[in-house]
Design an enzyme around this catalytic site. Structure first.
Site, PDB file in Angstrom:
ATOM      1  N   ASP A  20       0.851  -1.182   0.000  1.00  0.00           N
ATOM      2  CA  ASP A  20       0.000   0.000   0.000  1.00  0.00           C
ATOM      3  C   ASP A  20       0.896   1.245   0.000  1.00  0.00           C
ATOM      4  OD1 ASP A  20      -1.707   2.073   0.612  1.00  0.00           O
ATOM      5  OD2 ASP A  20      -2.592   1.085   2.364  1.00  0.00           O
ATOM      6  N   GLY A  42      -9.597   3.738  -6.231  1.00  0.00           N
ATOM      7  CA  GLY A  42      -8.230   3.251  -6.408  1.00  0.00           C
ATOM      8  C   GLY A  42      -7.232   3.916  -5.484  1.00  0.00           C
ATOM      9  N   ASP A  44      -5.981   6.881  -5.580  1.00  0.00           N
ATOM     10  CA  ASP A  44      -6.385   8.256  -5.278  1.00  0.00           C
ATOM     11  C   ASP A  44      -7.236   8.286  -3.993  1.00  0.00           C
ATOM     12  OD1 ASP A  44      -6.753  10.949  -5.626  1.00  0.00           O
ATOM     13  OD2 ASP A  44      -7.921  10.803  -7.472  1.00  0.00           O
ATOM     14  N   GLY A 129      -5.129   0.959 -13.470  1.00  0.00           N
ATOM     15  CA  GLY A 129      -6.340   0.541 -12.771  1.00  0.00           C
ATOM     16  C   GLY A 129      -7.550   0.946 -13.593  1.00  0.00           C
TER      17      GLY A 129
HETATM   18  P1  ADP Z   1      -5.673   4.997 -12.709  1.00  0.00           P
HETATM   19  O1  ADP Z   1      -6.962   5.742 -12.735  1.00  0.00           O
HETATM   20  O2  ADP Z   1      -4.472   5.887 -13.032  1.00  0.00           O
HETATM   21  O3  ADP Z   1      -5.717   3.747 -13.515  1.00  0.00           O
HETATM   22  P2  ADP Z   1      -6.050   3.493 -10.212  1.00  0.00           P
HETATM   23  O4  ADP Z   1      -5.951   4.014  -8.823  1.00  0.00           O
HETATM   24  O5  ADP Z   1      -7.360   2.993 -10.675  1.00  0.00           O
HETATM   25  O6  ADP Z   1      -5.449   4.650 -11.158  1.00  0.00           O
HETATM   26  O7  ADP Z   1      -4.998   2.318 -10.398  1.00  0.00           O
HETATM   27  C1  ADP Z   1      -3.620   2.498 -10.501  1.00  0.00           C
HETATM   28  C2  ADP Z   1      -2.916   1.355  -9.799  1.00  0.00           C
HETATM   29  O8  ADP Z   1      -2.883   1.615  -8.398  1.00  0.00           O
HETATM   30  C3  ADP Z   1      -3.599   0.006  -9.962  1.00  0.00           C
HETATM   31  O9  ADP Z   1      -2.622  -0.954 -10.310  1.00  0.00           O
HETATM   32  C4  ADP Z   1      -4.170  -0.273  -8.575  1.00  0.00           C
HETATM   33  O10 ADP Z   1      -4.181  -1.660  -8.291  1.00  0.00           O
HETATM   34  C5  ADP Z   1      -3.152   0.420  -7.707  1.00  0.00           C
HETATM   35  N1  ADP Z   1      -3.557   0.753  -6.326  1.00  0.00           N
HETATM   36  C6  ADP Z   1      -4.794   0.889  -5.792  1.00  0.00           C
HETATM   37  N2  ADP Z   1      -4.700   1.206  -4.485  1.00  0.00           N
HETATM   38  C7  ADP Z   1      -3.383   1.277  -4.172  1.00  0.00           C
HETATM   39  C8  ADP Z   1      -2.636   1.547  -2.979  1.00  0.00           C
HETATM   40  N3  ADP Z   1      -3.229   1.813  -1.817  1.00  0.00           N
HETATM   41  N4  ADP Z   1      -1.263   1.526  -3.061  1.00  0.00           N
HETATM   42  C9  ADP Z   1      -0.648   1.262  -4.229  1.00  0.00           C
HETATM   43  N5  ADP Z   1      -1.287   0.999  -5.369  1.00  0.00           N
HETATM   44  C10 ADP Z   1      -2.640   0.999  -5.349  1.00  0.00           C
END
Ligand code: ADP
Length: 182
Positions: A20, A42, A44, A129
């Site tokens: 994370d 996600g 964000d 994501g």
């Molecule tokens: P985007 O809209 O740029 O695709 P997302 O947040 O949907 O962004 O996904 C980007 C990546 O971040 C994905 O591989 C997702 O699995 C990952 N992700 C989601 N939560 C976390 C977290 N807490 N720490 C690290 N990576 C994360």
């Protein structure tokens, strides 16, 4: 053998981690934001939940960030002092300059870190994501762009790429080997 030395320097500065990103202790963490900087799902959502409302307050003042650009806020309650918010491309099949935009998102985040005197930062896998960028392709763009930047910027000491899932972590590991950084 300058090539070899260069690749050793690069590999020792790029670290892949699984987990994370909100728990990272680097000076900055990068957020895969949307262009309105409004928060969302996600990574964000996870960053705003863990960092508290101060980050969103600052995002509102900034107002927005076009795809490929990066802006910076403080880290609120996070261990990281700063959050660099960048916006990756939405995958539309590969002919909409997605690769160029993803490259610029990594480059502009790194350049902002350099300008702010930040020496250690963590990236998530931007755009892979909700934005649908194929992971293997994205891992090549991410690691090549970070590796190239580090070559010319010794002020950055460490870049951690944090992968949320086991599968993503393994694909990034394979790419790192393939492109000769490890
Ligand atoms: P985007 O809209 O740029 O695709 P997302 O947040 O949907 O962004 O996904 C980007 C990546 O971040 C994905 O591989 C997702 O699995 C990952 N992700 C989601 N939560 C976390 C977290 N807490 N720490 C690290 N990576 C994360």
């Amino acid at each position: 053998m300058p090539d070899k030395i260069e690749s050793e320097v690069k590999s020792s500065k790029i670290i892949l981690a699984q987990g994370d990103i909100t728990k990272q202790t680097t000076e900055a963490i990068v957020n895969a934001a949307n262009s309105l900087l409004r928060g969302g799902g996600g990574v964000d959502g996870a960053i705003h939940r863990a960092g508290g409302p101060k980050i969103m307050e600052e995002c509102r003042k900034i107002g927005g960030c076009p795809a490929g650009e990066a802006v910076i806020t403080t880290g609120g309650n996070l261990k990281a002092k700063y959050v660099i918010h960048t916006v990756g491309p939405i995958w539309k099949g590969g002919n909409a300059r997605e690769e160029e935009t993803l490259t610029r998102a990594y480059q502009n985040s790194l350049a902002l870190a350099s300008r702010k005197g930040i020496r250690t930062l963590s990236f998530p896998s931007i755009s892979t994501g909700a934005y649908g960028y194929p992971l293997q392709e994205a891992s090549k763009v991410a690691l090549n762009t970070i590796g190239n930047y580090l070559k010319g910027h010794p002020e950055i000491e460490k870049v951690v790429v944090v992968l949320f899932s086991d599968q993503d972590f393994h694909i990034y590991q394979e790419t790192l080997k393939e492109i000769g950084l490890r």
